[in-house]
Design an enzyme around this catalytic site. Structure first.
Site, PDB file in Angstrom:
ATOM      1  N   ASN A   1       0.861  -1.186   0.000  1.00  0.00           N
ATOM      2  CA  ASN A   1       0.000   0.000   0.000  1.00  0.00           C
ATOM      3  C   ASN A   1       0.899   1.239   0.000  1.00  0.00           C
ATOM      4  O   ASN A   1       1.516   1.564   1.008  1.00  0.00           O
ATOM      5  CB  ASN A   1      -0.884  -0.027   1.264  1.00  0.00           C
ATOM      6  CG  ASN A   1      -1.742   1.213   1.405  1.00  0.00           C
ATOM      7  OD1 ASN A   1      -1.831   2.022   0.481  1.00  0.00           O
ATOM      8  ND2 ASN A   1      -2.366   1.371   2.564  1.00  0.00           N
TER       9      ASN A   1
ATOM     10  N   LYS B   1       0.032   4.303  -0.340  1.00  0.00           N
ATOM     11  CA  LYS B   1      -0.625   5.485   0.252  1.00  0.00           C
ATOM     12  C   LYS B   1      -0.412   6.713  -0.646  1.00  0.00           C
ATOM     13  O   LYS B   1      -0.342   6.568  -1.866  1.00  0.00           O
ATOM     14  CB  LYS B   1      -0.133   5.699   1.686  1.00  0.00           C
ATOM     15  CG  LYS B   1      -0.211   4.410   2.512  1.00  0.00           C
ATOM     16  CD  LYS B   1       0.013   4.608   3.972  1.00  0.00           C
ATOM     17  CE  LYS B   1      -0.004   3.262   4.677  1.00  0.00           C
ATOM     18  NZ  LYS B   1       0.084   3.355   6.129  1.00  0.00           N
TER      19      LYS B   1
ATOM     20  N   HIS C   1      -9.479   0.515   5.232  1.00  0.00           N
ATOM     21  CA  HIS C   1      -8.192   0.825   5.872  1.00  0.00           C
ATOM     22  C   HIS C   1      -8.428   1.794   7.028  1.00  0.00           C
ATOM     23  O   HIS C   1      -9.244   2.717   6.927  1.00  0.00           O
ATOM     24  CB  HIS C   1      -7.219   1.434   4.849  1.00  0.00           C
ATOM     25  CG  HIS C   1      -5.811   1.453   5.351  1.00  0.00           C
ATOM     26  ND1 HIS C   1      -5.371   2.397   6.259  1.00  0.00           N
ATOM     27  CD2 HIS C   1      -4.760   0.634   5.126  1.00  0.00           C
ATOM     28  CE1 HIS C   1      -4.099   2.165   6.550  1.00  0.00           C
ATOM     29  NE2 HIS C   1      -3.699   1.096   5.880  1.00  0.00           N
TER      30      HIS C   1
ATOM     31  N   GLU D   1      -6.795   4.244   8.069  1.00  0.00           N
ATOM     32  CA  GLU D   1      -6.572   5.666   7.767  1.00  0.00           C
ATOM     33  C   GLU D   1      -7.801   6.283   7.097  1.00  0.00           C
ATOM     34  O   GLU D   1      -8.040   7.489   7.214  1.00  0.00           O
ATOM     35  CB  GLU D   1      -5.315   5.825   6.895  1.00  0.00           C
ATOM     36  CG  GLU D   1      -4.060   5.608   7.734  1.00  0.00           C
ATOM     37  CD  GLU D   1      -2.818   5.234   6.949  1.00  0.00           C
ATOM     38  OE1 GLU D   1      -2.799   5.365   5.714  1.00  0.00           O
ATOM     39  OE2 GLU D   1      -1.849   4.781   7.599  1.00  0.00           O
TER      40      GLU D   1
ATOM     41  N   GLU E   1      -5.057  -5.596  10.690  1.00  0.00           N
ATOM     42  CA  GLU E   1      -4.062  -4.545  10.875  1.00  0.00           C
ATOM     43  C   GLU E   1      -4.315  -3.832  12.192  1.00  0.00           C
ATOM     44  O   GLU E   1      -5.137  -2.890  12.247  1.00  0.00           O
ATOM     45  CB  GLU E   1      -4.179  -3.527   9.742  1.00  0.00           C
ATOM     46  CG  GLU E   1      -3.916  -4.091   8.366  1.00  0.00           C
ATOM     47  CD  GLU E   1      -3.415  -3.013   7.428  1.00  0.00           C
ATOM     48  OE1 GLU E   1      -2.285  -3.149   6.947  1.00  0.00           O
ATOM     49  OE2 GLU E   1      -4.126  -2.019   7.214  1.00  0.00           O
TER      50      GLU E   1
ATOM     51  N   GLY F   1       2.520   1.927  10.783  1.00  0.00           N
ATOM     52  CA  GLY F   1       3.410   3.074  10.609  1.00  0.00           C
ATOM     53  C   GLY F   1       4.114   3.492  11.890  1.00  0.00           C
ATOM     54  O   GLY F   1       4.691   4.572  11.969  1.00  0.00           O
TER      55      GLY F   1
ATOM     56  N   SER G   1       3.665  -2.510  10.284  1.00  0.00           N
ATOM     57  CA  SER G   1       5.120  -2.493  10.452  1.00  0.00           C
ATOM     58  C   SER G   1       5.786  -3.820  10.111  1.00  0.00           C
ATOM     59  O   SER G   1       6.783  -4.215  10.734  1.00  0.00           O
ATOM     60  CB  SER G   1       5.499  -2.043  11.873  1.00  0.00           C
ATOM     61  OG  SER G   1       5.051  -0.715  12.094  1.00  0.00           O
TER      62      SER G   1
HETATM   63  C1  PEP Z   1      -0.715  -0.143   6.238  1.00  0.00           C
HETATM   64  O1  PEP Z   1      -0.890   1.076   6.253  1.00  0.00           O
HETATM   65  O2  PEP Z   1      -1.577  -0.887   5.737  1.00  0.00           O
HETATM   66  C2  PEP Z   1       0.505  -0.662   6.847  1.00  0.00           C
HETATM   67  C3  PEP Z   1       0.559  -1.932   7.148  1.00  0.00           C
HETATM   68  O3  PEP Z   1       1.504   0.249   7.048  1.00  0.00           O
HETATM   69  P1  PEP Z   1       2.960  -0.046   7.693  1.00  0.00           P
HETATM   70  O4  PEP Z   1       3.476  -1.311   7.063  1.00  0.00           O
HETATM   71  O5  PEP Z   1       3.772   1.150   7.318  1.00  0.00           O
HETATM   72  O6  PEP Z   1       2.742  -0.189   9.155  1.00  0.00           O
END
Ligand code: PEP
Length: 252
Positions: free
Chosen positions: A9, A11, A94, A96, A166, A172, A212
């Protein structure tokens, strides 16, 4: 046989030329023998170009779609439009978008149906914030999100959905869920699916982990029996890291 899934992703990162370069670098590091489904989700303005340019194993996802069909909805793009550009997947739910753009469970339910009706495959995100994890109500939280999104769907509809667990506190932040925490939630989700759908549908559903994930922890996460791949944010913006994560999944 069930295929593992790995999705990057991107973003709101990278301008067009840079983004295309990254896609080419990733493509050239992946052989056609890869058994997992490998997906990238670039920013929306590039989707059509990426869908035409993508060669080999890479599939293209949108980071979202509208809950509506076509009509007077300025700025929105429909699932059918994505399909008409060659996009095969869409990320829905998601955190976000839930947190920053008012996407409620009800909106997510509508988007999911719009995507399925248009023949797209869906990466459906769920996951709890830190305070919910600390209050030890994370299983109820995730179950509630999934119930809103999935109730009323047929067993066969579930074949077009990959569930991405997630935990928001791991996105992040550099703080990964431990492999044990990921496995525990994935097993919970699979068990819940077997109650709401049936055992074979639950067994066939891909449940991937996001938060992460990076080359240094991918082996541990992917060694868990109910972790069928990953949704990768930050580490998918670096070709070498993303390729290393795909390789870890292939070698599980
Ligand atoms: C995400 O935003 O779906 C995600 C997993 O981000 P990150 O790997 O940066 O934590």
């Amino acid at each position: 046989m069930m295929k593992n899934v790995i999705a990057g992703n991107w973003k709101s990162n990278k301008l067009m030329a840079e983004a295309l370069r990254l896609m080419k670098e990733i493509e050239s590091g992946l052989t056609s023998e890869i058994s997992a489904e490998v997906i990238i989700a670039p920013p929306a303005p590039y989707l059509s170009a990426f869908a035409s340019e993508a060669k080999g194993v890479l599939q293209i996802a949108s980071q979202q779609c509208s809950a509506t069909g076509s009509g007077a909805f300025t700025g929105e793009f429909t699932a059918a439009m994505l399909g008409s550009c060659g996009v095969k997947w869409v990320i829905i739910g998601h955190s976000e978008r839930r947190e920053g753009y008012g996407e409620t469970d009800n909106v997510i339910r509508k988007k999911l149906r719009a995507a399925l009706d248009s023949g797209l495959q869906v990466l459906l995100c769920c996951g709890e914030p830190l305070e919910v994890r600390e209050s030890e109500t994370h299983f109820d939280w995730v179950q509630n999100q999934l119930m809103h999104a999935l109730s009323g769907l047929s067993n066969s509809a579930l074949e077009s959905i990959v569930i991405a667990y997630e935990p928001i506190w791991a996105i992040g932040t550099g703080k990964t869920a431990s492999a044990g925490q990921a496995q525990e939630m994935h097993a919970f989700i699979r068990n819940w699916l077997s109650i709401c759908f049936d055992r074979s549908t639950a067994r066939g559903c891909r449940i991937i982990y996001g938060g992460s994930c990076k080359p240094s922890n991918a082996d541990d996460l992917f060694a868990q029996p109910d972790v069928n791949g990953g949704l990768i944010g930050g580490a998918s913006l670096n070709a070498a890291d993303f390729i290393a994560i795909v390789t870890a999944l292939e070698n599980r």
